[in-house]
Scaffold this active site. Structure first.
Site, PDB file in Angstrom:
ATOM      1  N   GLU A 130      48.871  49.903  36.100  1.00  0.00           N
ATOM      2  CA  GLU A 130      49.134  51.011  35.180  1.00  0.00           C
ATOM      3  C   GLU A 130      50.612  51.106  34.832  1.00  0.00           C
ATOM      4  OE1 GLU A 130      48.883  55.865  34.609  1.00  0.00           O
ATOM      5  OE2 GLU A 130      48.567  54.999  36.601  1.00  0.00           O
ATOM      6  N   ALA A 141      54.669  60.432  35.550  1.00  0.00           N
ATOM      7  CA  ALA A 141      55.099  60.345  36.947  1.00  0.00           C
ATOM      8  C   ALA A 141      55.546  58.943  37.331  1.00  0.00           C
ATOM      9  CB  ALA A 141      53.956  60.793  37.866  1.00  0.00           C
ATOM     10  N   HIS A 196      50.497  55.786  28.274  1.00  0.00           N
ATOM     11  CA  HIS A 196      51.946  55.993  28.409  1.00  0.00           C
ATOM     12  C   HIS A 196      52.627  55.508  27.132  1.00  0.00           C
ATOM     13  CE1 HIS A 196      51.917  57.338  32.606  1.00  0.00           C
ATOM     14  NE2 HIS A 196      50.882  56.526  32.733  1.00  0.00           N
ATOM     15  N   HIS A 217      43.780  58.024  30.544  1.00  0.00           N
ATOM     16  CA  HIS A 217      43.936  59.473  30.776  1.00  0.00           C
ATOM     17  C   HIS A 217      44.314  60.220  29.495  1.00  0.00           C
ATOM     18  CE1 HIS A 217      48.139  58.369  31.491  1.00  0.00           C
ATOM     19  NE2 HIS A 217      47.954  58.078  32.762  1.00  0.00           N
ATOM     20  N   ASN A 220      47.149  62.866  28.271  1.00  0.00           N
ATOM     21  CA  ASN A 220      48.298  62.805  29.170  1.00  0.00           C
ATOM     22  C   ASN A 220      49.130  61.551  28.922  1.00  0.00           C
ATOM     23  OD1 ASN A 220      45.910  64.128  31.262  1.00  0.00           O
ATOM     24  ND2 ASN A 220      47.772  65.263  30.819  1.00  0.00           N
ATOM     25  N   ARG A 228      49.660  67.584  10.669  1.00  0.00           N
ATOM     26  CA  ARG A 228      50.314  66.677   9.735  1.00  0.00           C
ATOM     27  C   ARG A 228      50.666  65.337  10.366  1.00  0.00           C
ATOM     28  NH1 ARG A 228      52.708  71.554   7.998  1.00  0.00           N
ATOM     29  NH2 ARG A 228      54.509  71.211   9.363  1.00  0.00           N
ATOM     30  N   ASP A 249      39.976  67.475  35.871  1.00  0.00           N
ATOM     31  CA  ASP A 249      40.313  68.358  36.999  1.00  0.00           C
ATOM     32  C   ASP A 249      40.615  69.782  36.541  1.00  0.00           C
ATOM     33  OD1 ASP A 249      42.733  67.873  35.762  1.00  0.00           O
ATOM     34  OD2 ASP A 249      43.792  67.273  37.589  1.00  0.00           O
ATOM     35  N   HIS A 252      45.005  68.726  34.278  1.00  0.00           N
ATOM     36  CA  HIS A 252      45.622  67.805  33.334  1.00  0.00           C
ATOM     37  C   HIS A 252      45.292  68.161  31.892  1.00  0.00           C
ATOM     38  CE1 HIS A 252      46.427  65.245  36.810  1.00  0.00           C
ATOM     39  NE2 HIS A 252      47.188  64.495  36.030  1.00  0.00           N
ATOM     40  N   ASP A 275      42.057  59.485  38.792  1.00  0.00           N
ATOM     41  CA  ASP A 275      43.521  59.359  38.836  1.00  0.00           C
ATOM     42  C   ASP A 275      44.044  59.954  40.140  1.00  0.00           C
ATOM     43  OD1 ASP A 275      46.021  58.578  38.032  1.00  0.00           O
ATOM     44  OD2 ASP A 275      46.341  60.236  36.642  1.00  0.00           O
TER      45      ASP A 275
END
Length: 381
Positions: A130, A141, A196, A217, A220, A228, A249, A252, A275
């Site tokens: 990841e 994180a 990410h 995810h 996130n 727009r 959960d 998140h 996760d």
């Protein structure tokens, strides 16, 4: 080898719940689903609902063990814990770190995969890298000092590979060389996931064309939806061939937004993930993880930068949460079991209850309490 039949169960199939049905298990596989099936041994499942086992494609650890730090004993301990929570297959997920860490983890996973099939523990199916190639502005994180770019073209050679198993890679397609990276991963047989990232729609379209058709995810560590500006979230919701996984959960992602996204995309195109991180199963506290401190309070994590740092839920928690939002048990099962199997190309043998599939099964009582796990036809005790 002796046969086993689960009697009088409510059996969750991909399209319905079959009431008062039997499941015949022979040679680690499901040999039949129906009425009045016979076997050498039987378990009365009256009042229980039997589901295909959960498949967690995104898991950083549990019970105090971090995948980045784990040896074979640590991975086995996680696998035992996950089996107790209804997970029958999983992917150890590594975060960006020093290259020697990747080699140590890969070696441990290789060793575990040699003998795990004889054990009634959650089976490791592969490895998930990841964020090795992630956008520094969307690090969440993760530690950006360990991020890589695909500039020279040989950067993948420094990432160790399993002798057997499936390789997942969550990446940001906008990093230098990102589209070529996706093409290379496809050539190698890896599965590229997008995450990410703050890629624009044009880049995301190119990534999809190159083979990256799944988002990690959802919501996130990616750009959101604006009226727009489509953002990564809007692209994921409107791109028909794209699927996403989501952390259910209720931390998140706001529960109402969680419901909106899963219902809009439809359960046929959504995966549940945990996760989870090392403190999962340990309760509240402050834990040393990924080079810093992570606090856990009321099932919410945060690192020293104030970012959410993974979850402390299990797939069983995610499953219950999605049902609490109004999704049926069939829909929840599709998101927790069948869709992960489809992403991995394993839907013929995992993720659903049908003749010929692996006997990876879990049983819950009327209150949703976990009662039984069967992995490859073996009963977890």
């Amino acid at each position: 080898m002796s046969s086993l039949v689960l009697k009088n169960a409510n059996v969750v199939l991909p399209d319905r719940v079959a009431t008062d049905s039997d499941i015949l298990i022979e040679n680690e596989k499901i040999a039949g689903v129906g009425d009045n099936l016979k076997a050498d041994k039987e378990i009365d499942c009256r009042g229980l609902t039997v589901f295909p086992g959960f498949i967690d494609i995104h898991n950083h650890g549990a019970v105090g063990i971090d995948v980045n730090e784990a040896d074979i004993e640590g991975l086995y301990k996680i696998s035992k814990f996950l089996a107790s929570q209804g997970v029958t297959a999983w992917f150890p997920t590594v975060v960006p770190d020093q290259d020697e860490v990747y080699q140590r983890v890969i070696t441990a996973v290789d060793e575990l995969m040699k003998f795990q099939e004889s054990e009634p523990v959650a089976q490791v199916l592969g490895i998930h890298y990841e964020g090795i190639f992630a956008n520094q502005q969307m690090c969440g994180a993760l530690r950006p000092e360990f991020f890589k770019t695909f500039v020279i073209g040989n950067e993948l050679e420094r990432l160790p590979r399993l002798k057997n198993g499936i390789h997942l890679m969550t990446l940001a397609p906008e990093v230098e060389g990102g589209i070529e990276l996706i093409k290379k991963l496809r050539q190698l047989g890896w599965i590229s996931l997008i995450g990410h990232t703050k890629a624009d729609s044009e880049t995301l379209d190119k990534a999809c064309e190159a083979g990256a058709k799944h988002l990690t995810h959802f919501f996130n560590a990616m750009t959101g939806l604006h009226h727009r500006e489509l953002g990564v979230v809007g692209w994921g919701l409107t791109k028909d061939e794209v699927t996403f996984d989501i952390i259910a959960d209720k931390v998140h992602v706001n529960p109402k937004v969680l419901h909106f996204a899963c219902r809009t995309k439809t359960p046929a195109k959504v995966l549940l993930i945990s996760d989870s991180i090392a403190p999962t199963g340990l309760g509240d506290g402050v834990f040393q993880l990924w080079g810093g401190k992570i606090s856990v309070k009321d099932k919410k994590t945060s690192n020293e930068r104030g970012s959410i740092a993974g979850s402390v839920i299990t797939m069983q928690d995610a499953f219950r949460n999605i049902i609490s939002l109004g999704f049926s048990i069939v829909e929840a099962s599709i998101m927790a079991s069948l869709n992960p199997a489809k992403l991995l190309g394993l839907q013929d043998v995992r993720g659903s209850i049908k003749t010929g599939s692996r006997a990876d099964l879990i049983a819950l009582d009327e209150r949703g309490k976990h009662v039984l796990t069967i992995i490859g036809g073996k009963i977890r005790r």
